[in-house]
Design an enzyme around this catalytic site. Structure first.
Site, PDB file in Angstrom:
ATOM      1  N   SER B 119      89.450  66.930 109.860  1.00 24.69           N
ATOM      2  CA  SER B 119      88.354  66.616 108.946  1.00 24.69           C
ATOM      3  C   SER B 119      87.633  65.318 109.305  1.00 24.69           C
ATOM      4  O   SER B 119      86.547  65.068 108.832  1.00 24.69           O
ATOM      5  CB  SER B 119      88.881  66.546 107.505  1.00 24.69           C
ATOM      6  OG  SER B 119      89.739  65.450 107.358  1.00 24.69           O
ATOM      7  N   LYS B 162      89.383  59.826 104.114  1.00 26.93           N
ATOM      8  CA  LYS B 162      88.022  60.182 103.709  1.00 26.93           C
ATOM      9  C   LYS B 162      87.145  58.947 103.835  1.00 26.93           C
ATOM     10  O   LYS B 162      87.634  57.818 103.756  1.00 26.93           O
ATOM     11  CB  LYS B 162      88.011  60.642 102.233  1.00 26.93           C
ATOM     12  CG  LYS B 162      88.808  61.897 101.939  1.00 26.93           C
ATOM     13  CD  LYS B 162      88.096  63.147 102.425  1.00 26.93           C
ATOM     14  CE  LYS B 162      88.993  64.371 102.220  1.00 26.93           C
ATOM     15  NZ  LYS B 162      88.528  65.530 102.940  1.00 26.93           N
TER      16      LYS B 162
END
Lengths: 215, 215
Positions: B119, B162
Site C-alpha cells: 500500500s 499511512k
DNA sequence: AGGACTACTGTTCGTTTGAACAGTACTTGT
DNA sequence: ACAAGTACTGTTCAAACGAACAGTAGTCCT
C-alpha cells in the site's frame, strides 16, 4: 606483530573472558592460578603480549591491563566517489562510518552507497537512501548491482545502481525509471578507451537503509 | 532502585569513564583522589551504589567493581501484532530484536515495523521492509504514520503505514498506491464501536531498513 | 655453537589496595 | 524526636598485588 604463540593466545583469551565475565581484568596471580603456574610466568606472558602490541600494562596498577586491538564495533563505511583503480572497500574513501551490523543485509554488506538520483525509484530506492553493497565482481541476471562507471573527466569512478542483465557478450544496465535509457555494453568489442574498462561491478545490493521519512 | 543522589551519579559516571579510558575500573583510592576526599568516602559510595543495584563488588579484589545496568547494546524491537491496549513499545510483543542504532533514523526510532502489503509502494516502501517508527501520539499533516487500527475480530491491533492528513475534525489516512482507498475518520462523530477507538497513532516514520535486494 | 625467545619455578620486597573501627555534620522521613 | 541515610575524616591492618632477581629447560634460527 600478530604472531602470538598458542600459549599467549590462550592467555589473551582468558583476559578477554574475565573482562566480559567480571567486568575487570584478572590479576597476574589470577592468571597464574587459572593456568596452574607461578605468578612470574603470568608476568612474563603479559610482558610478551605487551611487546607484541596486544595489551598495554599500567605499571604498579593492580589489574592494570588494557586490551589494544579492541573488538571493532561492527560498522560499515559509507563510500562516495571512489578513486579509479583503488579497491572499493578502501576505508580511506569513506565519507562516514555508520554503526550498523553488516549481517543485517543479505548478502552481508561490505559498504554503503548513498543513492543520488531517482533512477531506481521503481525498485523502491529513493534519492538519499543508503544501499548496502556486498562487494563481488560478478552478478547474476536481474540482480541490482553497484556499477563502477569511469568518469573520463575527473579521473575517478562513480558508483551507480543498475539492474544487471547479460545476454551472450552484451551487458545491459537498466535503470528502474522509464525516463532513463539503459546502458548497453558489448564485451566482445574492446572499449575505445583503453585506459580503463567502461564499467565494472563493485558489488550487489543486499538491502537498504533510509535515515528519515520520505517527503 | 534507580534513585541515585547527584554525588553517587558522579561517582558512577567516573567509574564508567575510567573503564572506557583505561579498560579497567578505578581503585577506591583512585576515586578518592579524583574527587578529593578520603578512601573511606569512596568505599561508602561504592557500597551505596552496590546497595542500589548499580554495581557489584567482589570482596578483597583490587578494582573489583562490576557494572550492572550495563550499557544495553543499542537495538530495536521488531513489533508485529500488538495486543489491544498494550503499550506499543512493550518489548513482550517483539518478534525479534535487531542490533541497530536507533539514532540512525530521524527522528530516532523506538521500534521497527515490518511492512506486509504494497500500500505504500509509491513512497518507496516495499512489502517486507522494516520501517523505523518514532513512538508519539500525534502527527503533522503529510507525515507517514504507523496507525494502530483495531481489528474487531481477533481482539488485537494492527499497525499499518499511512500518510496522515487532518482537516478540521476529519482525518484521512492515505495509502501511497492508487489501488487503495483512503480511510476517512470523523473525530467529531463518536465511533459506533464504543469498545475501542477506531484508530490511534503509534508513531511516525523515521526511516527504513530493507534487509535484502528487491526481486 | 651461540644468541634469542618461550615457558616456566622460587623467593623476596615494597607498594597498592580493600576492610574495619571510630567518629562528625547534615538531611530526610515518620 | 529518633532512626536511617548521605557524605565525609582519620587511623590501622592484613591481604592482594606488581616488580625484581636468579635460575632451568626447551626450541628455533643462522
Amino acid at each position: 606483530m600478530a604472531n602470538l604463540t598458542p600459549r599467549q593466545t590462550e592467555i589473551l583469551q582468558f583476559i578477554e573472558q574475565r573482562l566480559r565475565q567480571e567486568g575487570y581484568p584478572p590479576s597476574q596471580r589470577d592468571i597464574a592460578e587459572h593456568f596452574g603456574f607461578a605468578q612470574n610466568a603470568a608476568r612474563d606472558h603479559l610482558q610478551a603480549l605487551a611487546r607484541k602490541g596486544e595489551i598495554e600494562i599500567s605499571p604498579n596498577d593492580a589489574r592494570g591491563i588494557r586490551l589494544l586491538r579492541e573488538q571493532t564495533p561492527p560498522g560499515l563505511p559509507l563510500l562516495g566517489r571512489i578513486a579509479a583503480g583503488a579497491p572499493v572497500t578502501a576505508p580511506s574513501n569513506a565519507e562516514h562510518w555508520l554503526e550498523i551490523d553488516p549481517g543485517l543485509f543479505q548478502p552481508r554488506a561490505d559498504f554503503l552507497h548513498r543513492v543520488d538520483g531517482d533512477s531506481m525509484i521503481d525498485a523502491g530506492i529513493l534519492p538519499g537512501d543508503l544501499v548496502g553493497i556486498h562487494a563481488q565482481s560478478g552478478a547474476e541476471n536481474g540482480q541490482i548491482i553497484a556499477a563502477c562507471l569511469y568518469e573520463p573527466r575527473g579521473g575517478f569512478e562513480r558508483i551507480t545502481l543498475k539492474r544487471y542483465r547479460r545476454k551472450g557478450s552484451v551487458v545491459t544496465l537498466h535503470a528502474e525509471n522509464p525516463r532513463y535509457e539503459p546502458i548497453v555494453i558489448d564485451l566482445s568489442q574492446p572499449a575505445e578507451d583503453q585506459e580503463a574498462a567502461p564499467f565494472r561491478i563493485a558489488g550487489i545490493m543486499g538491502g537498504l537503509l533510509r535515515t528519515g521519512a520520505p517527503r
